[in-house]
Design a protein around this motif. Structure first.
Motif, mmCIF file in Angstrom:
data_model
loop_
_atom_site.group_PDB
_atom_site.id
_atom_site.type_symbol
_atom_site.label_atom_id
_atom_site.label_comp_id
_atom_site.label_asym_id
_atom_site.label_seq_id
_atom_site.Cartn_x
_atom_site.Cartn_y
_atom_site.Cartn_z
ATOM 1 N N MET A 1 0.327 -0.962 -0.333
ATOM 2 C CA MET A 1 -0.070 -0.292 -0.149
ATOM 3 C C MET A 1 0.827 1.598 -0.555
ATOM 4 O O MET A 1 1.660 1.493 0.913
ATOM 5 C CB MET A 1 -1.230 0.397 1.067
ATOM 6 N N GLU A 2 0.306 1.947 -0.626
ATOM 7 C CA GLU A 2 1.302 3.289 -0.889
ATOM 8 C C GLU A 2 1.017 4.038 0.334
ATOM 9 O O GLU A 2 -0.566 4.260 0.185
ATOM 10 C CB GLU A 2 0.604 4.423 -2.059
ATOM 11 N N PHE A 3 2.015 4.743 1.264
ATOM 12 C CA PHE A 3 1.089 5.728 2.391
ATOM 13 C C PHE A 3 2.094 7.155 2.536
ATOM 14 O O PHE A 3 2.975 7.274 2.438
ATOM 15 C CB PHE A 3 1.842 4.513 3.338
ATOM 16 N N LEU A 21 -0.075 3.631 13.293
ATOM 17 C CA LEU A 21 -1.248 2.961 13.749
ATOM 18 C C LEU A 21 -2.607 3.095 12.689
ATOM 19 O O LEU A 21 -2.715 2.625 12.058
ATOM 20 C CB LEU A 21 -1.922 4.389 15.152
ATOM 21 N N ALA A 22 -2.540 4.685 11.568
ATOM 22 C CA ALA A 22 -3.160 4.570 10.849
ATOM 23 C C ALA A 22 -2.674 3.848 9.512
ATOM 24 O O ALA A 22 -3.968 3.590 8.702
ATOM 25 C CB ALA A 22 -3.027 6.388 10.114
ATOM 26 N N ARG A 23 -1.418 3.584 9.418
ATOM 27 C CA ARG A 23 -1.051 3.313 8.374
ATOM 28 C C ARG A 23 -1.379 1.681 8.711
ATOM 29 O O ARG A 23 -1.640 0.509 8.019
ATOM 30 C CB ARG A 23 0.391 2.719 8.612
ATOM 31 N N ALA A 24 -1.581 1.050 9.776
ATOM 32 C CA ALA A 24 -1.554 -0.010 10.168
ATOM 33 C C ALA A 24 -2.584 -0.586 9.831
ATOM 34 O O ALA A 24 -3.537 -1.345 9.686
ATOM 35 C CB ALA A 24 -1.382 -0.686 11.230
ATOM 36 N N TRP A 25 -4.469 0.469 11.000
ATOM 37 C CA TRP A 25 -5.242 0.287 10.321
ATOM 38 C C TRP A 25 -5.905 0.032 8.614
ATOM 39 O O TRP A 25 -6.005 -0.883 7.562
ATOM 40 C CB TRP A 25 -6.122 1.935 10.849
ATOM 41 N N GLY A 26 -5.274 0.564 7.554
ATOM 42 C CA GLY A 26 -4.889 0.733 6.111
ATOM 43 C C GLY A 26 -4.713 -0.244 6.000
ATOM 44 O O GLY A 26 -5.415 -0.970 4.959
ATOM 45 N N GLU A 27 -4.024 -0.698 6.231
ATOM 46 C CA GLU A 27 -3.343 -2.099 6.043
ATOM 47 C C GLU A 27 -3.579 -3.575 6.366
ATOM 48 O O GLU A 27 -2.625 -4.859 6.604
ATOM 49 C CB GLU A 27 -1.765 -2.193 6.067
ATOM 50 N N GLU A 28 -4.066 -3.002 7.682
ATOM 51 C CA GLU A 28 -5.042 -4.479 7.926
ATOM 52 C C GLU A 28 -3.998 -5.387 8.934
ATOM 53 O O GLU A 28 -3.920 -6.390 8.686
ATOM 54 C CB GLU A 28 -5.886 -5.039 7.508
ATOM 55 N N GLY A 53 -8.538 -2.827 2.323
ATOM 56 C CA GLY A 53 -7.470 -3.635 1.134
ATOM 57 C C GLY A 53 -7.349 -2.150 0.453
ATOM 58 O O GLY A 53 -7.702 -2.384 -0.847
ATOM 59 N N PHE A 54 -6.877 -1.149 1.133
ATOM 60 C CA PHE A 54 -6.714 -0.540 0.380
ATOM 61 C C PHE A 54 -5.175 -0.064 -0.232
ATOM 62 O O PHE A 54 -4.224 -0.462 -0.208
ATOM 63 C CB PHE A 54 -6.306 1.587 1.544
ATOM 64 N N THR A 55 -5.288 0.682 -1.612
ATOM 65 C CA THR A 55 -4.343 0.656 -2.269
ATOM 66 C C THR A 55 -3.443 1.800 -2.263
ATOM 67 O O THR A 55 -1.796 1.539 -2.136
ATOM 68 C CB THR A 55 -4.314 0.814 -3.843
ATOM 69 N N LYS A 56 -4.546 2.737 -1.468
ATOM 70 C CA LYS A 56 -3.112 4.537 -1.105
ATOM 71 C C LYS A 56 -4.112 4.757 -0.304
ATOM 72 O O LYS A 56 -5.028 4.389 0.351
ATOM 73 C CB LYS A 56 -3.455 5.385 -2.309
ATOM 74 N N ALA A 75 -8.299 6.816 2.065
ATOM 75 C CA ALA A 75 -7.758 6.134 1.511
ATOM 76 C C ALA A 75 -8.318 6.124 0.145
ATOM 77 O O ALA A 75 -9.548 5.785 -0.082
ATOM 78 C CB ALA A 75 -8.420 5.098 2.451
ATOM 79 N N VAL A 76 -8.031 5.197 -0.564
ATOM 80 C CA VAL A 76 -8.404 4.498 -2.081
ATOM 81 C C VAL A 76 -7.992 2.916 -2.157
ATOM 82 O O VAL A 76 -7.232 2.409 -1.943
ATOM 83 C CB VAL A 76 -7.042 4.609 -3.204
ATOM 84 N N ARG A 77 -9.565 2.445 -2.704
ATOM 85 C CA ARG A 77 -9.519 0.423 -2.808
ATOM 86 C C ARG A 77 -8.967 1.136 -4.413
ATOM 87 O O ARG A 77 -8.802 1.934 -5.394
ATOM 88 C CB ARG A 77 -11.291 0.717 -2.816
ATOM 89 N N PRO A 78 -8.646 -0.419 -5.019
ATOM 90 C CA PRO A 78 -8.300 -1.196 -5.732
ATOM 91 C C PRO A 78 -9.171 -0.543 -6.633
ATOM 92 O O PRO A 78 -8.767 -0.458 -8.037
ATOM 93 C CB PRO A 78 -8.524 -2.507 -5.305
#
Length: 114
Positions: A1-3, A21-28, A53-56, A75-78
């Motif tokens: 995931m792009e961050f 923590l936000a990154r970890a949330w986005g990447e699960e 399941g975000f890509t960015k 956050a952006v989805r696929p």
């Protein structure tokens, strides 16, 4: 995931912790979230859970003070759809190693009305 994070996130250790923590949330990234959370920590999401399941994921703001920290971003989805979010973290103390006690999140698909 792009961050992406704001340039000023390096100004304090707590700001970087909130950003990660936000990154970890986005990447699960459950492992990272568990490492930084108290065993009985609570996480409430309004209006309800959102599929990730975000890509960015990019943070627009990260703010900390004392035992609290917050961030907001997009956050952006696929499929290209976007989700706006804000997370509010409550830590057990002001120490930079303090764990998260509670989180309240607001997650809204772009264009949705509350």
């Amino acid at each position: 995931m792009e961050f992406e994070i704001p340039e000023n996130c390096g100004n304090s250790p707590r700001m970087l912790i909130v950003a990660e923590l936000a990154r970890a949330w986005g990447e699960e990234d459950r492992s990272h979230l568990d490492d930084w959370s108290e065993p009985d920590a609570s996480w409430t999401v309004h209006p309800g859970e959102v599929a990730r399941g975000f890509t960015k994921l990019w943070l627009e703001n990260v703010v900390t003070h004392g035992r609290v920290g917050s961030c907001d971003g997009v956050a952006v989805r696929p499929d290209g759809s976007r989700v706006h979010f804000a997370h509010f973290f409550g830590f057990t103390s002001t120490a930079k190693t303090a764990k998260v006690r509670r989180v309240t999140s607001y997650v809204v698909p772009a264009g949705a009305a509350l």
